[in-house]
Design a protein around this motif. Structure first.
Motif, PDB file in Angstrom:
ATOM      1  N   ALA A 179       0.804  -1.224   0.000  1.00 62.23           N
ATOM      2  CA  ALA A 179       0.000   0.000   0.000  1.00 62.23           C
ATOM      3  C   ALA A 179       0.839   1.277   0.000  1.00 62.23           C
ATOM      4  N   GLY A 180       2.001   1.246   0.630  1.00 60.17           N
ATOM      5  CA  GLY A 180       2.829   2.444   0.691  1.00 60.17           C
ATOM      6  C   GLY A 180       3.385   2.868  -0.650  1.00 60.17           C
ATOM      7  N   ARG A 181       3.384   1.960  -1.627  1.00 61.96           N
ATOM      8  CA  ARG A 181       3.916   2.275  -2.956  1.00 61.96           C
ATOM      9  C   ARG A 181       2.835   2.216  -4.041  1.00 61.96           C
ATOM     10  N   VAL A 182       1.584   2.099  -3.633  1.00 62.84           N
ATOM     11  CA  VAL A 182       0.482   1.983  -4.591  1.00 62.84           C
ATOM     12  C   VAL A 182      -0.512   3.119  -4.359  1.00 62.84           C
ATOM     13  N   THR A 183      -0.970   3.755  -5.435  1.00 68.41           N
ATOM     14  CA  THR A 183      -2.041   4.734  -5.352  1.00 68.41           C
ATOM     15  C   THR A 183      -3.115   4.369  -6.367  1.00 68.41           C
ATOM     16  N   TYR A 184      -4.335   4.787  -6.094  1.00 66.64           N
ATOM     17  CA  TYR A 184      -5.469   4.466  -6.967  1.00 66.64           C
ATOM     18  C   TYR A 184      -6.054   5.738  -7.585  1.00 66.64           C
ATOM     19  N   ARG A 185      -5.244   6.776  -7.637  1.00 70.16           N
ATOM     20  CA  ARG A 185      -5.660   8.072  -8.173  1.00 70.16           C
ATOM     21  C   ARG A 185      -4.572   8.616  -9.103  1.00 70.16           C
ATOM     22  N   VAL A 186      -4.949   9.496 -10.020  1.00 68.02           N
ATOM     23  CA  VAL A 186      -3.963  10.189 -10.851  1.00 68.02           C
ATOM     24  C   VAL A 186      -3.179  11.140  -9.945  1.00 68.02           C
ATOM     25  N   VAL A 210      -9.340   6.627 -19.562  1.00 69.54           N
ATOM     26  CA  VAL A 210      -8.841   7.996 -19.663  1.00 69.54           C
ATOM     27  C   VAL A 210      -7.989   8.390 -18.459  1.00 69.54           C
ATOM     28  N   SER A 211      -8.255   7.818 -17.288  1.00 76.61           N
ATOM     29  CA  SER A 211      -7.399   8.120 -16.137  1.00 76.61           C
ATOM     30  C   SER A 211      -5.982   7.589 -16.368  1.00 76.61           C
ATOM     31  N   ALA A 212      -5.873   6.394 -16.927  1.00 76.32           N
ATOM     32  CA  ALA A 212      -4.555   5.845 -17.240  1.00 76.32           C
ATOM     33  C   ALA A 212      -3.863   6.702 -18.296  1.00 76.32           C
ATOM     34  N   PHE A 213      -4.632   7.153 -19.306  1.00 72.91           N
ATOM     35  CA  PHE A 213      -4.052   8.037 -20.320  1.00 72.91           C
ATOM     36  C   PHE A 213      -3.474   9.294 -19.664  1.00 72.91           C
ATOM     37  N   THR A 214      -4.226   9.861 -18.726  1.00 75.20           N
ATOM     38  CA  THR A 214      -3.785  11.082 -18.056  1.00 75.20           C
ATOM     39  C   THR A 214      -2.511  10.838 -17.263  1.00 75.20           C
ATOM     40  N   ILE A 307       0.563   2.854 -10.028  1.00 77.40           N
ATOM     41  CA  ILE A 307      -0.660   3.655 -10.085  1.00 77.40           C
ATOM     42  C   ILE A 307      -1.737   2.750 -10.678  1.00 77.40           C
ATOM     43  N   VAL A 308      -2.703   2.391  -9.863  1.00 81.35           N
ATOM     44  CA  VAL A 308      -3.754   1.452 -10.271  1.00 81.35           C
ATOM     45  C   VAL A 308      -5.000   2.250 -10.658  1.00 81.35           C
ATOM     46  N   LEU A 309      -5.362   2.199 -11.930  1.00 84.35           N
ATOM     47  CA  LEU A 309      -6.492   2.969 -12.460  1.00 84.35           C
ATOM     48  C   LEU A 309      -7.396   2.027 -13.243  1.00 84.35           C
ATOM     49  N   THR A 310      -7.977   1.091 -12.519  1.00 79.31           N
ATOM     50  CA  THR A 310      -8.782   0.033 -13.132  1.00 79.31           C
ATOM     51  C   THR A 310     -10.278   0.258 -12.940  1.00 79.31           C
ATOM     52  N   GLY A 311     -10.663   1.486 -12.627  1.00 81.72           N
ATOM     53  CA  GLY A 311     -12.075   1.809 -12.503  1.00 81.72           C
ATOM     54  C   GLY A 311     -12.533   1.878 -11.059  1.00 81.72           C
ATOM     55  N   PHE A 312     -13.852   2.051 -10.901  1.00 84.68           N
ATOM     56  CA  PHE A 312     -14.469   2.191  -9.587  1.00 84.68           C
ATOM     57  C   PHE A 312     -15.693   1.291  -9.513  1.00 84.68           C
ATOM     58  N   ARG A 313     -16.221   1.141  -8.327  1.00 83.97           N
ATOM     59  CA  ARG A 313     -17.414   0.321  -8.130  1.00 83.97           C
ATOM     60  C   ARG A 313     -18.287   0.978  -7.057  1.00 83.97           C
ATOM     61  N   PRO A 314     -19.590   0.723  -7.059  1.00 81.45           N
ATOM     62  CA  PRO A 314     -20.467   1.398  -6.101  1.00 81.45           C
ATOM     63  C   PRO A 314     -20.398   0.795  -4.703  1.00 81.45           C
ATOM     64  N   ASP A 315     -20.539   1.644  -3.699  1.00 81.64           N
ATOM     65  CA  ASP A 315     -20.672   1.186  -2.319  1.00 81.64           C
ATOM     66  C   ASP A 315     -22.162   1.007  -2.040  1.00 81.64           C
ATOM     67  N   LEU A 316     -22.580  -0.231  -1.882  1.00 83.42           N
ATOM     68  CA  LEU A 316     -23.991  -0.547  -1.663  1.00 83.42           C
ATOM     69  C   LEU A 316     -24.271  -0.941  -0.217  1.00 83.42           C
ATOM     70  N   SER A 317     -23.290  -0.798   0.661  1.00 91.09           N
ATOM     71  CA  SER A 317     -23.404  -1.315   2.020  1.00 91.09           C
ATOM     72  C   SER A 317     -24.542  -0.667   2.800  1.00 91.09           C
ATOM     73  N   PHE A 318     -24.752   0.639   2.638  1.00 91.19           N
ATOM     74  CA  PHE A 318     -25.795   1.312   3.422  1.00 91.19           C
ATOM     75  C   PHE A 318     -27.183   1.159   2.797  1.00 91.19           C
ATOM     76  N   LEU A 319     -27.267   0.428   1.698  1.00 92.46           N
ATOM     77  CA  LEU A 319     -28.541   0.175   1.033  1.00 92.46           C
ATOM     78  C   LEU A 319     -29.012  -1.267   1.228  1.00 92.46           C
TER      79      LEU A 319
END
Length: 461
Positions: A179-186, A210-214, A307-319
């Protein structure tokens, strides 16, 4: 305590981002009462987290008509429709003023922890639809609270739940330990500390959207000034005519230019492309650098950062107590999922949609904005504005207006396959559907410029 009558209650909107605030504006326009619950301390908290990134849509496509009407009496000035804002500019020049115009209808520091029907868990059928919603939340001071609502519009987005590096959809073995060497954001290379993290280093960029392109473009720009800076672009598929998006055929020129910038980073030697690599594990070498291991047993040369830019997913826990109808693959509403399936759609074939496609078995609850797309990546802000316009009309009883289509979407120019979806296997494409001039784009960080083409605009991811 007796629950209040549903029709006398507000419509709770979760999230004070672009789509949530637009929903509130449309509700007000329909003489309905919105109550916006925002987890952060100010509007557009998620947008501010990528404030350094420039949008690939211009101002004219990221402001909502009902919101503009609400802003007009405040003296707000509409930005130049043809220019491209950064996330910071979008938040400060439009989203925060809009939240301010909504006044005490927006509550900050309010984290929604659960939603249900009053006195009914998800099992109970009896008299269900006539019961108001009860919304449990935790305030910034730790105080718990419950609110009642006639309807719920969840515009909380997906920013807080990025997808992992592991190709199975689960974290790769060792991903947590790295985790110290990985980010999930541009990364924001305007920040001196962040810039030092990547300058002169070897960085893996995992993803093909497009995030990976950026990220590739910003790191290529850094490499021109910081010797030893190099990227390893890791794709789960091969390189085809759709790998770099719509390019010159994209009706959003700045988005097309991002793909061209990624191609230029590879062509100019600032990045190496590793294709068909599906990450299974991440290990460390004796110097603490990361070694990525593929499902096929391949070991890549060590990198300093990932830099991991493989997309996002919804948080459905509170639903969990709400009866949602979600597609088993995309986690999008079942009627919407076939229209946005990235294995099929990528060239303007996602037509505008509204209340019919966004409805669930639970009456009067809606997932909107990026969250409505589940794991699909092709969402545009103006799609969300059309969604909430339709929903507000339906809640007000104007079903004719709710079913009208008031939006024309641009094409991506990737006609033959999934294009921007990270984990797809598109077929070879033919010519693009359309061909606007490529753009001179400010990629990623404001002030970082990669010259592509001849039309002077600016872009982002």
């Amino acid at each position: 305590m007796t629950a209040p009558v549903a029709q006398d209650l507000p419509v709770v909107v979760i999230g004070a981002g672009p789509i949530g605030l637009a929903a509130a504006a449309h509700l007000l326009e329909r003489q309905l009462t919105p109550l916006v619950l925002e987890e952060g301390p100010m509007a557009a908290s998620a947008v501010r987290a990528w404030s350094h990134v420039r949008l690939f849509s211009p101002w004219g496509e990221v402001t909502d008509p009902a919101a503009e009407k609400l802003l007009a009496p405040t003296g707000w000035t509409r930005p130049d429709a043809a220019t491209y804002p950064t996330g910071a500019q979008w938040a400060e020049r439009y989203l925060q003023p809009l939240a301010d115009a909504l006044g005490d209808r927006v509550h900050y520091g309010a984290t929604v922890t659960g939603i249900s029907r009053t006195g009914r868990d998800r099992i109970v059928d009896a008299d269900r639809d006539s019961q108001p919603f009860v919304v449990h939340l935790s305030n910034a001071d730790g105080r718990e609270e419950r609110l009642f609502a006639r309807a719920v519009i969840d515009a909380s987005g997906t920013w807080t739940t990025p997808s992992p590096a592991g190709a199975s959809g689960l974290p790769a073995l060792g991903e947590g330990a790295a985790a110290g060497r990985v980010t999930y954001r541009v990364p924001d290379l305007n920040d001196p500390d962040v810039r030092a993290r990547y300058a002169g280093k070897r960085t893996a960029v995992i993803g093909s959207g497009v995030s990976a392109f950026t990220a590739l473009a910003t790191l290529a720009d850094l490499a021109q000034n910081e010797p030893g800076t190099h990227s390893v672009w890791i794709l789960r598929r091969g390189i085809s005519s759709s790998t770099f998006g719509g390019g010159e055929a994209d009706q959003l020129p700045a988005r097309g230019a991002l793909g061209l910038a990624a191609k230029a980073a590879v062509d100019n030697g600032y990045a190496d492309a590793v294709t068909g690599f599906r990450t299974e594990a991440i290990e460390h070498d004796s110097d603490g650098r990361l070694i990525l291991i593929g499902e096929d047993g391949r070991y890549l040369d060590p990198v300093d950062e990932a830099i991991v830019l493989t997309g996002f997913r919804p948080d459905l826990s509170f639903l969990s107590e709400i009866r949602l109808g979600l597609d088993e693959r995309l986690q999008a509403p079942t009627a919407l999922a076939p229209l946005i399936d990235p294995n099929v759609h990528s060239c303007g074939t996602v037509y505008p949609h509204g209340v019919n496609e966004l409805s669930h078995p639970e009456k009067d609850v809606y997932l909107v904005g990026m969250k409505s797309y589940g794991r699909a990546p092709t969402f545009l802000a103006m799609t969300g504005y059309e969604q909430v316009r339709s929903i507000a009309a339906a809640l007000a009883g104007d079903h004719e207006a709710a079913e009208q289509v008031e939006l024309t979407l641009p094409e991506t120019g990737v006609c033959g396959g999934a294009g921007l979806f990270d984990d797809s296997t598109p077929e070879e494409n033919g010519d693009g559907c359309c061909a606007p001039a490529p753009a001179l784009v400010q990629i990623g960080s404001a002030g970082t410029t990669l010259q592509i083409g001849k039309t002077e605009t600016s872009g982002g991811c």
